[in-house]
Design a protein around this motif. Sequence first.
Motif, short mmCIF file in Angstrom:
data_model
loop_
_atom_site.label_atom_id
_atom_site.label_comp_id
_atom_site.label_asym_id
_atom_site.label_seq_id
_atom_site.Cartn_x
_atom_site.Cartn_y
_atom_site.Cartn_z
N ALA A 141 0.83 -1.20 0.00
CA ALA A 141 0.00 0.00 0.00
C ALA A 141 0.87 1.25 0.00
O ALA A 141 0.59 2.21 -0.73
CB ALA A 141 -0.93 -0.01 1.21
N VAL A 142 1.92 1.26 0.81
CA VAL A 142 2.83 2.41 0.87
C VAL A 142 3.50 2.63 -0.48
O VAL A 142 3.61 3.78 -0.95
CB VAL A 142 3.87 2.22 2.01
CG1 VAL A 142 4.98 3.24 1.92
CG2 VAL A 142 3.18 2.31 3.37
N GLN A 143 3.95 1.56 -1.14
CA GLN A 143 4.57 1.69 -2.46
C GLN A 143 3.58 2.24 -3.49
O GLN A 143 3.91 3.10 -4.29
CB GLN A 143 5.11 0.34 -2.93
CG GLN A 143 6.34 -0.11 -2.22
CD GLN A 143 6.81 -1.49 -2.69
OE1 GLN A 143 6.27 -2.06 -3.64
NE2 GLN A 143 7.81 -2.03 -2.01
N SER A 144 2.36 1.73 -3.45
CA SER A 144 1.33 2.19 -4.38
C SER A 144 1.01 3.67 -4.15
O SER A 144 0.91 4.46 -5.09
CB SER A 144 0.07 1.34 -4.20
OG SER A 144 -0.95 1.81 -5.03
N LEU A 145 0.88 4.05 -2.88
CA LEU A 145 0.56 5.44 -2.57
C LEU A 145 1.72 6.37 -2.91
O LEU A 145 1.49 7.52 -3.31
CB LEU A 145 0.18 5.57 -1.09
CG LEU A 145 -0.36 6.94 -0.68
CD1 LEU A 145 -1.59 7.32 -1.51
CD2 LEU A 145 -0.70 6.96 0.80
N ALA A 146 2.96 5.90 -2.80
CA ALA A 146 4.11 6.73 -3.17
C ALA A 146 4.02 7.12 -4.64
O ALA A 146 4.30 8.27 -5.02
CB ALA A 146 5.41 5.98 -2.88
N LYS A 147 3.63 6.17 -5.49
CA LYS A 147 3.45 6.47 -6.92
C LYS A 147 2.35 7.50 -7.12
O LYS A 147 2.46 8.42 -7.93
CB LYS A 147 3.14 5.19 -7.71
CG LYS A 147 4.32 4.27 -7.85
CD LYS A 147 3.95 3.04 -8.64
CE LYS A 147 5.12 2.08 -8.70
NZ LYS A 147 4.79 0.85 -9.43
N HIS A 156 -0.76 18.45 -1.13
CA HIS A 156 -0.19 17.77 0.03
C HIS A 156 0.00 16.28 -0.26
O HIS A 156 -0.65 15.71 -1.13
CB HIS A 156 -1.11 17.92 1.26
CG HIS A 156 -1.16 19.30 1.79
ND1 HIS A 156 -2.11 20.21 1.40
CD2 HIS A 156 -0.35 19.95 2.67
CE1 HIS A 156 -1.91 21.35 2.01
NE2 HIS A 156 -0.84 21.23 2.79
N HIS A 157 0.91 15.69 0.50
CA HIS A 157 1.10 14.24 0.43
C HIS A 157 -0.04 13.54 1.17
O HIS A 157 -0.64 14.10 2.08
CB HIS A 157 2.43 13.83 1.08
CG HIS A 157 3.62 14.15 0.25
ND1 HIS A 157 4.01 13.36 -0.81
CD2 HIS A 157 4.51 15.17 0.31
CE1 HIS A 157 5.09 13.88 -1.36
NE2 HIS A 157 5.42 14.98 -0.70
N LEU A 161 -3.81 5.21 5.87
CA LEU A 161 -4.50 5.17 7.15
C LEU A 161 -4.54 3.72 7.65
O LEU A 161 -4.13 3.43 8.76
CB LEU A 161 -5.91 5.75 7.03
CG LEU A 161 -6.73 5.87 8.29
CD1 LEU A 161 -6.03 6.77 9.30
CD2 LEU A 161 -8.12 6.41 7.97
N ASN A 162 -5.04 2.81 6.82
CA ASN A 162 -4.97 1.38 7.13
C ASN A 162 -5.33 0.56 5.89
O ASN A 162 -5.95 1.05 4.96
CB ASN A 162 -5.85 1.00 8.33
CG ASN A 162 -7.33 1.14 8.07
OD1 ASN A 162 -7.75 1.59 7.01
ND2 ASN A 162 -8.13 0.76 9.03
N GLU A 179 -6.44 -3.10 -0.73
CA GLU A 179 -7.37 -1.98 -0.69
C GLU A 179 -7.05 -1.27 0.61
O GLU A 179 -6.87 -1.91 1.64
CB GLU A 179 -8.82 -2.46 -0.69
CG GLU A 179 -9.22 -3.15 -1.98
CD GLU A 179 -10.66 -3.65 -1.97
OE1 GLU A 179 -11.49 -3.10 -1.22
OE2 GLU A 179 -10.93 -4.59 -2.73
N PHE A 180 -6.95 0.06 0.54
CA PHE A 180 -6.54 0.78 1.73
C PHE A 180 -7.17 2.16 1.77
O PHE A 180 -7.59 2.70 0.74
CB PHE A 180 -5.02 0.87 1.83
CG PHE A 180 -4.32 1.43 0.61
CD1 PHE A 180 -3.98 2.77 0.54
CD2 PHE A 180 -4.00 0.61 -0.46
CE1 PHE A 180 -3.33 3.29 -0.57
CE2 PHE A 180 -3.35 1.12 -1.57
CZ PHE A 180 -3.01 2.46 -1.63
N LEU A 181 -7.24 2.71 2.97
CA LEU A 181 -7.74 4.06 3.18
C LEU A 181 -6.55 5.00 3.28
O LEU A 181 -5.52 4.64 3.86
CB LEU A 181 -8.56 4.14 4.47
CG LEU A 181 -9.81 3.27 4.52
CD1 LEU A 181 -10.45 3.36 5.90
CD2 LEU A 181 -10.80 3.67 3.45
N ILE A 182 -6.70 6.20 2.73
CA ILE A 182 -5.64 7.19 2.82
C ILE A 182 -6.16 8.43 3.51
O ILE A 182 -7.37 8.64 3.61
CB ILE A 182 -5.09 7.55 1.42
CG1 ILE A 182 -6.16 8.18 0.53
CG2 ILE A 182 -4.47 6.34 0.76
CD1 ILE A 182 -5.64 8.71 -0.79
#
Length: 192
Positions: A141-147, A156-157, A161-162, A179-182
């Motif tokens: 999830a962190v890798q996907s969100l970094a993209k 903002h970045h 969340l989870n 699947e994740f919340l941001i």
Amino acid sequence: TALLSPTCDDTAVEEAADLALRQINADRKEGYVLSLYRIFSVQEHPQEITGSVFYLILDVVDTECHVLSKKLWKNCTARPDHRTVYGQCKAIIYINQARSIAHLNTYECILQPVPPRYIWRVCPDCPVDDCPTEPRYLEAAVQSLAKFNEKSEQTHHFSVLNVTRASMQWVVGPAYFVEFLIQETSCSKNDT
């Protein structure tokens, strides 16, 4: 007064089920919006003045909308059979149409994922659900969100969340699906 047993396709019963499910979804704080699969059973207890208390057993499935989206169940897409969580909700709801009152007295939902043996029989190559708290899924999830953060035009970045759902599939190696919340952070994209 005695309990009535209206048919499950009665308009008043369908409206009671819709209102009960809306209130159940609004009350839930995690998971996905539940959608009505069918009305399993209903009993109606007419009140002395106006309105009725409905005792409902609803068969439900989860959708692709997270409960935090606050979307109505009718506006959400149900998951494919091999990816769904299903169950039953027992609900007691008072409805007084004359006074526009719909009060969900109580409810209890028991949910469970589709058994893996069913998934493998229907779709042997499909990803298999796994525990979303495993570190490998947070990393995915962190890798996907970094993209996303890199390519988005947001000011903002965002941070994870989870992780709400996770699955894995072996192709050439492991493939992870999350699947994740941001949430938006206070960190500007202009800052390092």
